[in-house]
Enzyme design. Structure first.
Site, short mmCIF file in Angstrom:
data_model
loop_
_atom_site.label_atom_id
_atom_site.label_comp_id
_atom_site.label_asym_id
_atom_site.label_seq_id
_atom_site.Cartn_x
_atom_site.Cartn_y
_atom_site.Cartn_z
N ASP A 1 0.81 -1.21 0.00
CA ASP A 1 0.00 0.00 0.00
C ASP A 1 0.85 1.26 0.00
O ASP A 1 2.04 1.23 0.31
CB ASP A 1 -0.91 0.03 1.23
CG ASP A 1 -2.18 -0.79 1.02
OD1 ASP A 1 -2.45 -1.17 -0.12
OD2 ASP A 1 -2.89 -1.05 2.01
N LYS B 1 -3.35 3.35 -2.70
CA LYS B 1 -4.49 4.22 -3.03
C LYS B 1 -4.46 5.42 -2.11
O LYS B 1 -4.41 5.28 -0.90
CB LYS B 1 -5.81 3.47 -2.84
CG LYS B 1 -6.01 2.29 -3.78
CD LYS B 1 -7.38 1.69 -3.59
CE LYS B 1 -7.62 0.58 -4.60
NZ LYS B 1 -9.00 0.07 -4.53
N MET C 1 -9.06 8.92 8.69
CA MET C 1 -9.48 9.49 7.40
C MET C 1 -10.48 10.63 7.59
O MET C 1 -11.48 10.73 6.89
CB MET C 1 -10.07 8.40 6.49
CG MET C 1 -9.08 7.31 6.15
SD MET C 1 -9.80 5.94 5.22
CE MET C 1 -10.71 5.09 6.52
#
Length: 502
Positions: free
Chosen positions: A35, A57, A166
């Site tokens: 990642d 991502k 997030m």
């Protein structure tokens, strides 16, 4: 041959917090699929021939489609490969692991889940914030701030401590929802960016003040902690380590920096590794091979670096020999680390000069040098000539052979360059003259591409630490100064000197 996919959690962005199981699986990997938020140091743990695929991502940036990732895992597994799918944090917390698992099951692929320490737990701890307290926080909840409108804010506002992943892009919306549902404007809040990494930053404020505090700052990736426990910050963290709060930049060869980094971290320092040397095989093995075939003719073998030991014994093995071939030769080494590397091959040096420097080798040599035949495997170019000259003055026959070569990396480590520009580095360590030279060259390349920067301003508040006199001499010549010089010319001695200086 049957393949298998391992979905491994890397934990926070720090190699120290990887699980033992995860480390072992990385060492066995044929394919690594990783990642964006995985620390690149993890890539050093895989075998040299492992295929490394970045499928990270990040919001707003070009990303690898999930179907493509699924197909990569399936295809390599069906080829019989050991595939490690390295995911940041824990594989099953706010990631796409479930989609990958469903695809693997459908394709008949074997898989295993390996937990990682979630940043939701580790980042607050590493910032000194406890998530629970018997008086202030009897519970906490971990949520994603990706879509705040889908959450039950009436219930969340009543939870003692909130941990939000997030959530930096929707921070204003999160705060408004909490205030509208009864949370106090004076409620403490912490934003922890890059938790656990050398680039960690922490902002402390209240629901009323935090937006202004972080205005204009890029916060991602970050963990948000909301609750009264934020006021307990640092109550749970030790402050007696001598280098706590200091960031040390290490300039060594990439394969040599990890041990030094750990030693500094044990003293409380945050470390950033900036490889300033590339260690490679020599351009030609002919001279070393010839010398190895004629080992019986030498009286002494001199080894002045761990690199010299490593490449000499690798070549010895390549030619079908082992340490028994040195049975009739005495060995002199410079430095404790060189001696330690030699002992890994079952040999103890016959002589180590005091002060651990090459200059004292001739002065304190235990035998008369006249008519001694000495084999000296060394760096191909750029090594110090004084040792050979002094040995020859004393009547020794010195056969110099190239055992390895060192060069300057093509580019500076991006994390190191960012830390230098942002004035986040307190100390820079140099373990050889070449690291000074290459560090200067790498910085000069970046400065030449940005006319607003200059060397003096970048390093004016940074302490320069040298491992010994020759390295210090190069620092003075190239960088204009040196602030710390080790009294014992070893890594341990350099750390002692830094601690004493601080």
């Amino acid at each position: 041959m049957k393949g298998k996919v391992y979905l491994v959690g890397s934990g926070v962005s720090n190699l120290d917090y990887l699980t033992i199981r995860g480390q072992w699986l990385l060492s066995q990997a044929d394919i690594l699929v990783y990642d964006a938020l995985v620390d690149l140091k993890f890539l050093d743990l895989v075998p040299e021939n492992c295929l490394k695929l970045n499928v990270g991502k990040r919001g707003g940036l070009p990303s690898t489609p999930q179907d493509t990732i699924n197909n990569l895992l399936i295809n390599y597994c069906l080829q019989g490969k050991i595939v490690v799918r390295l995911k940041s944090g824990d594989p099953l917390i706010f990631g796409r692991a479930n989609e990958e698992i469903k695809a693997l099951i459908k394709a008949g692929c074997d898989y295993e889940l390996v937990p990682g320490i979630s940043s939701a737990l580790a980042a607050p701890l590493l910032a000194g914030i406890p998530l629970t307290d018997k008086l202030l926080s009897r519970c906490f909840v971990v949520i994603t701030g990706h879509e705040p409108n889908l959450l039950n804010w009436d219930a969340l506002a009543k939870i003692d401590t909130l941990v939000i992943l997030m959530g930096t892009k929707t921070l204003g919306e999160i705060i408004n929802n909490l205030l509208e549902n009864g949370r106090s404007p004076d409620e403490p809040i912490a934003i922890i960016r890059n938790g656990g990494s050398p680039k960690q930053n922490v902002w402390i404020g209240t629901l009323k003040t935090i937006i202004d505090q972080v205005s204009g700052i890029s916060l991602s990736p970050a963990i948000i902690v909301i609750g009264k426990v934020v006021n307990l910050r640092n109550m749970s963290s030790s402050s007696d380590l001598p280098l706590k709060g200091k960031t040390v930049l290490i300039t060594r060869a990439a394969e040599q920096s990890s041990q030094f980094s750990v030693m500094l971290q044990q003293q409380g320092a945050t470390t950033i590794e900036m490889p300033a040397l590339e260690i490679l095989p020599p351009s030609n093995w002919e001279a070393l091979d010839k010398a190895i075939q004629e080992l019986y003719s030498f009286n002494w073998l001199i080894l002045t670096s761990a690199n010299g030991v490593q490449f000499f014994f690798e070549r010895l093995k390549k030619l079908g020999k082992d340490s028994r071939a040195l049975g009739g030769i005495k060995i002199a080494v410079v430095g404790k680390k060189t001696a330690s590397f030699l002992q890994n091959h079952g040999l103890t040096p016959d002589f180590i000069p005091p002060n651990f420097v090459a200059d004292s080798l001739v002065e304190n040599f235990p035998e008369i040098l006249n008519h001694q035949k000495i084999l000296f495997p060394r760096v191909e170019t750029g090594g110090r000539e004084i040792l050979v000259q002094e040995l020859q003055k004393q009547g020794a026959e010195v056969i110099e052979v190239a055992a390895y070569q060192s060069g300057c990396p093509q580019k500076i480590n991006p994390d190191a360059w960012e830390a230098i520009q942002q004035k986040q580095v307190d100390i820079i360590t140099f373990a050889s003259s070449k690291t000074v030279q290459n560090f200067h060259e790498l910085l000069k390349q970046e400065i030449n591409s940005n006319s607003e920067l200059n060397m003096l301003s970048l390093l004016e508040d940074v302490c320069l630490a040298s491992i010994g006199p020759q390295t210090s001499k190069t620092c003075h010549k190239i960088l204009g100064r040196v602030d710390i010089e080790a009294k014992e010319y070893t890594l341990e001695g350099l750390i002692d000197a830094i601690i004493n200086y601080r």
